[in-house]
Design a protein around this motif. Structure first.
Motif, PDB file in Angstrom:
ATOM      1  N   HIS A 142      26.855  38.526 -10.627  1.00 38.86           N
ATOM      2  CA  HIS A 142      25.759  38.796  -9.704  1.00 38.86           C
ATOM      3  C   HIS A 142      26.053  39.974  -8.788  1.00 38.86           C
ATOM      4  CE1 HIS A 142      24.256  35.065 -11.205  1.00 38.86           C
ATOM      5  NE2 HIS A 142      25.385  34.480 -10.878  1.00 38.86           N
ATOM      6  N   SER A 143      27.164  40.646  -8.997  1.00 36.52           N
ATOM      7  CA  SER A 143      27.520  41.736  -8.102  1.00 36.52           C
ATOM      8  C   SER A 143      27.991  42.922  -8.922  1.00 36.52           C
ATOM      9  CB  SER A 143      28.631  41.263  -7.151  1.00 36.52           C
ATOM     10  OG  SER A 143      29.441  42.341  -6.771  1.00 36.52           O
ATOM     11  N   TRP A 144      27.250  44.049  -8.837  1.00 38.91           N
ATOM     12  CA  TRP A 144      27.639  45.184  -9.675  1.00 38.91           C
ATOM     13  C   TRP A 144      28.981  45.745  -9.238  1.00 38.91           C
ATOM     14  CZ3 TRP A 144      28.393  49.906  -7.372  1.00 38.91           C
ATOM     15  CH2 TRP A 144      27.815  50.097  -6.121  1.00 38.91           C
ATOM     16  N   ARG A 145      29.330  45.567  -7.948  1.00 35.61           N
ATOM     17  CA  ARG A 145      30.620  46.096  -7.506  1.00 35.61           C
ATOM     18  C   ARG A 145      31.777  45.279  -8.082  1.00 35.61           C
ATOM     19  NH1 ARG A 145      29.341  47.254  -1.227  1.00 35.61           N
ATOM     20  NH2 ARG A 145      28.685  45.098  -1.438  1.00 35.61           N
TER      21      ARG A 145
END
Lengths: 180, 194
Positions: A142-145
């Motif tokens: 859920h987090s592109w980073r």
């Protein structure tokens, strides 16, 4: 925790339960986590849901095999006695079985059936490894980073000779700054 | 740290004593944040040269089908292969003793720091890297498939099927191993006829 909150009989019950789970833990002790959860959280109310999840995360972050989450759960249930009972329970049957099977397999290493077994299972093993990586990355989906961090780890591991330990260190620092 | 892995094509060597086995497994367990397998592959195959890539993946395959933590099963198998039961115990002790003490100390301290945002963030970052390391290990070990009698296309197909069933569809592992496993073993058995 100074005193063991469980009775002797309850400790024995805990031990027996983990002995059985040991033989069911194909794919690692983590594969039996749902049943462990049912036993110590839902049925017995020995620890809370949050304690259970935190135990797994803590053992994963600490050095050493992830099976140590079992010791942390045991510790949270009943202190050092709990840790001893769950850890010995989860390790004893499967280790004995592994030793026995390995020795048999080594003696018959060159037979067609043993060779068929190892060559046939190898692609599945690699598929399972990628699956493990995928499942471990669940929170990162859920987090592109976090995904970027994951890709960085894959590339750094393939292209450099850096020890995995340093890469995990980078992850910890990046995460602590809130960038993951 | 002399951090230069040896060339994977150098000849294999074997551990001289149980003490050496204990030390090497202890060293790799203590580096294994977020999972020991990537470190084990690097130390045992690339640095110590106790095992070839093929040996490693073969033993890993066996340890994955057996119940129990794969990496601990694998350590015991390797200890046993070189030095018998004492080697297996040395590997087991090296793998578990020091990390067990550390994780219990952390568990005792955890309650105090659990809600600190730094701790939560660091755990998330470490988790993402740990996941990446496992995937990279799979990529490295996949080079061993070139020598697999099943042939590369069939291997890739079986690996991909395993991934889809386990990771995407979340079919219970036991179910996958006992259906796809026999199929793969039978195909290998067929290919190995001579």
């Amino acid at each position: 925790m100074t005193q063991c909150p469980l009775t002797g009989a309850e400790l024995m019950d805990l031990f027996a339960h983990f002995l059985v789970l040991s033989l069911l833990s194909v794919g690692g002790a983590i594969a039996t986590a749902p049943d462990m959860h049912r036993y110590v959280v839902t049925d017995r109310h020995w620890i809370t849901d949050e304690q259970f999840t935190a135990s797994v995360a803590l053992a994963q972050a600490a050095p050493g095999p992830n099976v140590l989450f079992v010791a942390v759960i045991g510790y949270n249930v009943a202190g050092l006695a709990g840790a001893a009972v769950t850890m010995i329970g989860i390790m004893l049957p499967c280790s004995a079985l592994a030793m026995w099977v390995t020795r048999w397999g080594r003696q018959h290493r060159e037979t067609r059936s043993v060779r068929a077994f190892t060559t046939g299972m190898t692609p599945l093993t690699l598929g399972l490894l990628v699956s493990t990586g995928w499942v471990l990355a669940d929170p990162a989906h859920h987090s592109w980073r976090a995904l970027l961090l994951l890709v960085f780890a894959v590339l750094a591991s393939l292209k450099t000779q850096l020890s995995p330990m340093w890469l995990v260190g980078v992850g910890a620092v990046v995460g602590a700054f809130g960038w993951a | 740290m002399a951090d230069v892995p040896t060339d994977p094509d150098q000849p294999l060597r074997r551990p001289a004593s149980c003490t050496e086995v204990f030390k090497v497994f202890n060293r790799l367990a203590m580096q294994g944040f977020g999972g020991v397998l990537p470190v084990a592959q690097r130390e045992l195959v690339e640095r110590e040269r106790w095992l070839s890539r093929e040996d490693f993946v073969e033993m890993l395959a066996v340890s994955q089908v057996l119940p129990g933590p794969n990496i601990v099963n694998l350590s015991m198998m390797i200890g046993d292969k070189f030095l018998g039961a004492r080697g297996a115990l040395a590997a087991l002790g090296g793998m578990l003793l020091a990390p067990l003490v550390i994780v219990l100390v952390l568990a005792a301290l955890y309650a105090e720091f659990a809600h600190h945002p730094l701790v939560g963030g660091a755990l998330r970052g470490m988790g993402a890297v740990a996941a990446g390391l496992v995937i990279a290990t799979a990529v490295k070990l996949s080079r061993s498939l070139r020598h697999n009698p099943l042939g590369v296309p069939l291997c890739v197909g079986l690996g991909a099927a395993t991934f889809v069933l386990v990771a995407i569809l979340r079919v219970p592992l036991v179910g996958v191993i006992f259906t796809l496993g026999p199929l793969a073993v039978f195909m290998a058995w067929w290919k190995l006829r001579s």
